[in-house]
Design an enzyme around this catalytic site. Sequence first.
Site, PDB file in Angstrom:
ATOM      1  N   ASP A  24      27.679 102.087  20.929  1.00 58.50           N
ATOM      2  CA  ASP A  24      26.664 102.842  21.728  1.00 58.50           C
ATOM      3  C   ASP A  24      26.141 104.223  20.599  1.00 58.50           C
ATOM      4  O   ASP A  24      27.103 104.538  19.783  1.00 58.50           O
ATOM      5  CB  ASP A  24      26.988 103.746  22.828  1.00 58.50           C
ATOM      6  CG  ASP A  24      26.126 104.133  23.766  1.00 58.50           C
ATOM      7  OD1 ASP A  24      24.851 103.567  23.348  1.00 58.50           O
ATOM      8  OD2 ASP A  24      26.166 104.971  24.546  1.00 58.50           O
ATOM      9  N   HIS A  41      19.237  99.438  15.458  1.00 56.73           N
ATOM     10  CA  HIS A  41      19.998  98.439  16.020  1.00 56.73           C
ATOM     11  C   HIS A  41      20.265  97.742  14.796  1.00 56.73           C
ATOM     12  O   HIS A  41      21.522  96.910  14.553  1.00 56.73           O
ATOM     13  CB  HIS A  41      19.311  97.651  16.783  1.00 56.73           C
ATOM     14  CG  HIS A  41      19.063  98.086  18.250  1.00 56.73           C
ATOM     15  ND1 HIS A  41      20.032  98.819  18.766  1.00 56.73           N
ATOM     16  CD2 HIS A  41      18.158  98.338  19.166  1.00 56.73           C
ATOM     17  CE1 HIS A  41      19.747  98.947  20.124  1.00 56.73           C
ATOM     18  NE2 HIS A  41      18.415  98.935  20.086  1.00 56.73           N
ATOM     19  N   LEU A 136      41.294  86.585  12.793  1.00 60.91           N
ATOM     20  CA  LEU A 136      41.055  87.720  13.941  1.00 60.91           C
ATOM     21  C   LEU A 136      40.071  86.797  14.894  1.00 60.91           C
ATOM     22  O   LEU A 136      39.219  86.057  14.701  1.00 60.91           O
ATOM     23  CB  LEU A 136      39.654  88.467  13.187  1.00 60.91           C
ATOM     24  CG  LEU A 136      39.086  89.403  13.932  1.00 60.91           C
ATOM     25  CD1 LEU A 136      39.876  90.466  14.619  1.00 60.91           C
ATOM     26  CD2 LEU A 136      37.876  90.245  13.218  1.00 60.91           C
TER      27      LEU A 136
HETATM   28  C1  FPP Z   1      23.645 100.702  21.941  1.00 64.90           C
HETATM   29  O1  FPP Z   1      22.915 101.574  21.460  1.00 64.90           O
HETATM   30  C2  FPP Z   1      23.726  99.278  21.340  1.00 64.90           C
HETATM   31  C3  FPP Z   1      23.359  98.253  21.682  1.00 64.90           C
HETATM   32  C4  FPP Z   1      22.928  98.049  23.374  1.00 64.90           C
HETATM   33  C5  FPP Z   1      23.360  97.022  21.146  1.00 64.90           C
HETATM   34  C6  FPP Z   1      24.431  96.821  20.361  1.00 64.90           C
HETATM   35  C7  FPP Z   1      23.901  95.768  19.177  1.00 64.90           C
HETATM   36  C8  FPP Z   1      24.172  95.834  18.013  1.00 64.90           C
HETATM   37  C9  FPP Z   1      24.984  96.840  17.435  1.00 64.90           C
HETATM   38  C10 FPP Z   1      23.839  94.623  17.059  1.00 64.90           C
HETATM   39  C11 FPP Z   1      25.080  93.875  16.539  1.00 64.90           C
HETATM   40  C12 FPP Z   1      25.966  93.287  17.489  1.00 64.90           C
HETATM   41  C13 FPP Z   1      26.933  92.422  17.129  1.00 64.90           C
HETATM   42  C14 FPP Z   1      27.735  91.878  17.985  1.00 64.90           C
HETATM   43  C15 FPP Z   1      26.821  92.217  15.709  1.00 64.90           C
HETATM   44  P1  FPP Z   1      21.725 102.264  22.041  1.00 64.90           P
HETATM   45  O2  FPP Z   1      20.506 101.484  21.929  1.00 64.90           O
HETATM   46  O3  FPP Z   1      22.226 102.222  23.681  1.00 64.90           O
HETATM   47  O4  FPP Z   1      21.836 103.538  21.599  1.00 64.90           O
HETATM   48  P2  FPP Z   1      21.417 104.911  22.378  1.00 64.90           P
HETATM   49  O5  FPP Z   1      22.282 105.331  23.396  1.00 64.90           O
HETATM   50  O6  FPP Z   1      21.195 105.995  21.303  1.00 64.90           O
HETATM   51  O7  FPP Z   1      19.832 104.750  23.189  1.00 64.90           O
END
Ligand code: FPP
Length: 243
Positions: A24, A41, A136
């Site tokens: 997150d 992202h 892994l």
């Molecule tokens: C949370 O940040 C993140 C996500 C909902 C997406 C996670 C996806 C990735 C990190 C892309 C790569 C994934 C893999 C498996 C390689 P948020 O957008 O909720 O952040 P915020 O809380 O600051 O708004």
Amino acid sequence: MPLSELLEKLRARPLPKHVALIMDGNGRWAKARGLPRSEGHRQGALAAERLVRFLARERLVPYVTLFAFSTENWSRPREEVEFLFRLLEGLIREKLREFAEAGVRLRLLGDPAPLPARLRAAIEEAEKSTRGNDALHLAVALNFGGRWAVLEGVRRALAQGLAPDELKEETFRGLLPTAELPDPDFIIRTGGHMRLSNFFLWEAAYAELYFTPTLWPDFDEEAFTLALLDFQGRTRNFGRVIT
Ligand code: FPP
């Protein structure tokens, strides 16, 4: 302390078998820099890639699950959802070879049906070509929700016609979508919120939880190692009295 010394310290004591990560804070990471959420992202994907490389190399933990997209994330703006799916597909296609050679076995955890066909195809190909690996076990939780997973288990139990008193904990565990994974010993959430947000529910019964304010794109190998050292300092009694 340099990372090599931290790792040495870590290896001297028991390590978790399954670590699950709630990644997150990508959006806030981008906002703090005046960048679009998509850039957060993108950096988040790079952080995930670095961590997988590190874990495959160091073999600290045999099972890792990354929570990439929850059943609730569909309510984000359509462009963001599409961007995330494209990002993941690109990552899988570009890194499959490297990760397969490093011994990573990739598995999707979640309901694939509503995902874009191209992403599903990339995942299926990755699952097939990494099936024999075991350095892994990497599960990517995608369109996953803890409640969905429990309901899936219930649906399977009903479909098998199990009688109420035949349904024991172990039987039910084997019907969950996570049946092939051990329960997570350690769940890490970055980004400062202290909640599970419908991630593992049944499986998290005895997991140690770790919350850090570090935003996901900044969560690096050292941060992960320090989290594991914190895990090693905990006493796990699984409801028993330890004398
Ligand atoms: C949370 O940040 C993140 C996500 C909902 C997406 C996670 C996806 C990735 C990190 C892309 C790569 C994934 C893999 C498996 C390689 P948020 O957008 O909720 O952040 P915020 O809380 O600051 O708004």
